[in-house]
Design a protein around this motif. Structure first.
Motif, short mmCIF file in Angstrom:
data_model
loop_
_atom_site.label_atom_id
_atom_site.label_comp_id
_atom_site.label_asym_id
_atom_site.label_seq_id
_atom_site.Cartn_x
_atom_site.Cartn_y
_atom_site.Cartn_z
N UNK A 168 0.79 -1.12 -0.20
CA UNK A 168 0.07 0.00 -0.05
C UNK A 168 0.88 1.21 -0.07
N UNK A 169 2.23 1.22 0.78
CA UNK A 169 2.91 2.53 0.51
C UNK A 169 4.27 1.98 0.29
N UNK A 170 4.78 2.79 -0.67
CA UNK A 170 6.15 2.46 -1.10
C UNK A 170 7.10 3.59 -0.80
N UNK A 171 8.17 3.19 -0.55
CA UNK A 171 9.25 4.35 -0.55
C UNK A 171 10.16 4.25 -1.61
N UNK A 172 10.35 5.29 -2.32
CA UNK A 172 10.87 5.28 -3.72
C UNK A 172 12.23 6.52 -3.52
N UNK A 173 13.37 6.21 -4.37
CA UNK A 173 14.37 7.14 -4.63
C UNK A 173 14.65 6.91 -5.99
N UNK A 174 15.07 7.81 -6.88
CA UNK A 174 15.09 7.98 -8.30
C UNK A 174 16.55 8.89 -8.42
N UNK A 175 17.17 8.47 -9.47
CA UNK A 175 18.29 9.41 -9.90
C UNK A 175 18.67 9.34 -11.49
N UNK A 176 18.96 10.59 -11.97
CA UNK A 176 19.23 10.79 -13.33
C UNK A 176 20.69 11.18 -13.64
N UNK A 177 20.99 10.58 -14.97
CA UNK A 177 22.21 10.92 -15.39
C UNK A 177 22.38 11.48 -16.93
N UNK A 178 23.13 12.52 -17.08
CA UNK A 178 23.14 12.84 -18.74
C UNK A 178 24.55 11.81 -19.11
N UNK A 179 24.14 11.15 -20.27
CA UNK A 179 25.28 10.36 -20.83
C UNK A 179 25.38 10.56 -22.36
N UNK A 180 26.14 10.09 -23.13
CA UNK A 180 26.50 10.11 -24.46
C UNK A 180 27.46 8.88 -25.02
N UNK A 181 27.06 8.51 -26.21
CA UNK A 181 27.83 7.26 -26.77
C UNK A 181 29.41 7.46 -26.78
N UNK A 182 29.79 8.86 -27.19
CA UNK A 182 31.07 8.97 -27.36
C UNK A 182 31.54 10.39 -26.63
N UNK A 183 32.73 10.93 -27.42
CA UNK A 183 32.99 12.10 -26.51
C UNK A 183 32.36 13.48 -27.39
N UNK A 184 31.79 13.27 -28.43
CA UNK A 184 30.92 14.22 -28.93
C UNK A 184 29.49 13.84 -29.03
N UNK A 185 28.63 14.79 -29.26
CA UNK A 185 27.35 14.58 -29.60
C UNK A 185 26.42 15.23 -28.54
N UNK A 186 25.09 14.87 -28.87
CA UNK A 186 24.11 15.52 -27.88
C UNK A 186 23.91 14.23 -26.40
N UNK A 187 23.44 14.95 -25.36
CA UNK A 187 23.38 13.96 -24.24
C UNK A 187 21.97 13.44 -24.27
N UNK A 188 21.83 12.16 -23.88
CA UNK A 188 20.80 11.34 -23.60
C UNK A 188 20.63 11.58 -22.06
N UNK A 189 19.39 11.32 -21.53
CA UNK A 189 18.88 11.26 -20.16
C UNK A 189 18.44 9.90 -19.79
N UNK A 190 19.31 9.28 -18.86
CA UNK A 190 19.02 7.93 -18.19
C UNK A 190 18.34 8.04 -16.43
N UNK A 191 17.66 7.04 -16.34
CA UNK A 191 16.79 7.34 -15.12
C UNK A 191 16.56 6.21 -14.46
N UNK A 192 16.87 5.89 -13.23
CA UNK A 192 16.92 4.70 -12.51
C UNK A 192 15.93 5.06 -11.39
N UNK A 193 14.99 3.99 -11.00
CA UNK A 193 14.17 4.38 -9.65
C UNK A 193 14.00 2.95 -8.95
#
Length: 411
Positions: free
Chosen positions: A169-194
């Motif tokens: 009925x009641x959960x305790x939840x923690x989450x965290x996000x990081x910005x990553x990219x495949x190589x040294x250049x390029x736009x960042x993606x967002x990954x999130x774990x909960x």
């Protein structure tokens, strides 16, 4: 029964996970012919427990010992009232020792590069007392595994036995996000774990604990016609994990040691919750979803703009894992020379150097017991280690340092 013996003395103690504030009961069997040959004048049974810490600095070893429990019972002496019947050469004498109510659990600590070591150990020792300083006493030691009495954990354990992830009925939840990219250049993606666990004050040992892990990945904003041009069989970076084996779900221990005011702090991985025959994991990985970017400032959010092939958006990929874990570690505790706490941690690795996201939740582990758990002899291990009950290393059970447990003063 756990049975250990020396010359003329055998100690038998039920294999159990003992609880503070309760009794330790057993028997000592005496062979009086051997006692006479070995010049033993008295047999005592002792209950001992202490916390030992040490720290090595270069060639110097700093040591500190904290007594936790001390109880002595004299079972037999040459001139005492307890003697074998006429013609008998052996006799079994029962004993009963009471554990204090507020004891920390059995525990071992090996620190950074073994510079610091610590332990909390309990034992029943039978001492065959021999007169004179040149005749060492005979001793038989049976190590005990012990946890604190835990009324609150008993109630939580009862609740855990009746729930699943679907009925929490009641959960305790923690989450965290990081910005990553495949190589040294390029736009960042967002990954999130909960990470979600039941919202309980304590987490008792050996109880089924529902856990939910969610992972979400979001690609950098791109035009929809470019996103749809990606072949269906080509994974979209960053991919959401499609199996439990691609996660790292673990129990971490944060421990502190102090010896004569020299301190050490360390974090260890205690348990990796891998998927095996006993861990059922429900996996839900839906199809990826295209989510338009926020274009309200440019277009007013019109439907034509949202569905335009030139409008920007991101692919969102999700994965949910539901499982159940059980804990068998020594419970959380704190005394002035040793401290132990825990944290559940999920780490999700992604392709690319250093690409990962990690989230953790501190938990307070308790025994969930108010009475000892007694095992049948057939179920106990031959070494006497109750590994099915409490995760203690083999060093806890060895008898290499038996002499250190004999504190009977010689005449």
């Amino acid at each position: 029964m756990f049975s250990r013996k020396t010359t003329g003395i055998s100690v038998q103690v039920p294999p159990a996970l003992y609880v503070s504030g309760r009794l330790v009961e057993g028997e000592v069997e005496l062979d009086f012919r051997q006692l006479q040959q070995d010049n033993i004048k008295e047999v005592q049974v002792q209950l001992r427990g202490w916390a030992d810490t040490s720290y090595t600095i270069n060639s110097s070893v700093i040591v500190e010992r904290v007594p936790l429990v001390r109880d002595d019972v004299s079972l037999w002496s040459r001139t005492g009232p307890v003697q074998p019947p006429p013609g008998a050469h052996t006799m079994r004498i029962p004993f009963r020792l009471e554990l204090p109510p507020d004891l920390p659990p059995s525990f071992t600590y090996f620190g950074l590069k073994y510079a610091g070591t610590g332990s909390i150990r309990y034992s029943v020792i039978a001492i065959g007392v021999r007169p004179g300083t040149l005749q060492p006493n005979r001793r038989v030691r049976v190590p005990l595994a012990l946890v604190p009495k835990d009324a609150e954990g008993v109630r939580v354990r009862e609740r855990f036995s009746a729930i699943t992830a679907a009925t929490v009925s009641r959960w305790r939840t923690e989450s965290h996000e990081e910005k990553i990219r495949r190589g040294l250049w390029g736009d960042y993606s967002t990954v999130r774990a909960e990470l979600s666990i039941p919202d309980e004050p304590v987490f008792p040992l050996f109880s089924p604990i529902p856990v939910v892990i969610k992972v979400q990945t979001t690609t950098p904003p791109t035009a929809r016609h470019k996103a749809e041009a990606i072949p269906l069989d080509k994974p979209i970076f960053p991919p959401a994990p499609d199996s439990y084996s691609k996660l790292e779900f673990k129990l971490q221990r944060k421990a502190s040691l102090s010896a004569q005011k020299v301190e050490e702090h360390a974090t260890f991985n205690v348990t990796m919750f891998s998927q095996d025959a006993s861990a059922v994991v429900d996996v839900d990985v839906p199809e990826k979803e295209w989510v338009p970017a926020d274009i309200s400032e440019k277009t007013g959010g019109s439907r034509d703009a949202i569905h335009s092939h030139t409008s920007k958006g991101s692919w969102i990929q999700r994965a949910t894992f539901r499982t159940t874990i059980r804990l068998d570690c020594p419970p959380s505790f704190a005394i002035h020379t040793l401290k132990c706490g825990y944290r559940l941690v999920v780490r999700v690795p992604f392709p690319g150097v250093g690409n990962s996201v990690e989230v953790g939740i501190p938990i307070h582990v308790t025994s969930g017991l108010d009475m000892p758990i007694i095992r049948d002899t057939a179920e106990a291990t031959t070494s006497g280690a109750l590994t099915e009950f409490l995760d203690l290393p083999p060093e806890y059970w060895n008898n290499d340092d038996d002499a250190a447990w004999d504190d009977v003063k010689k005449d």
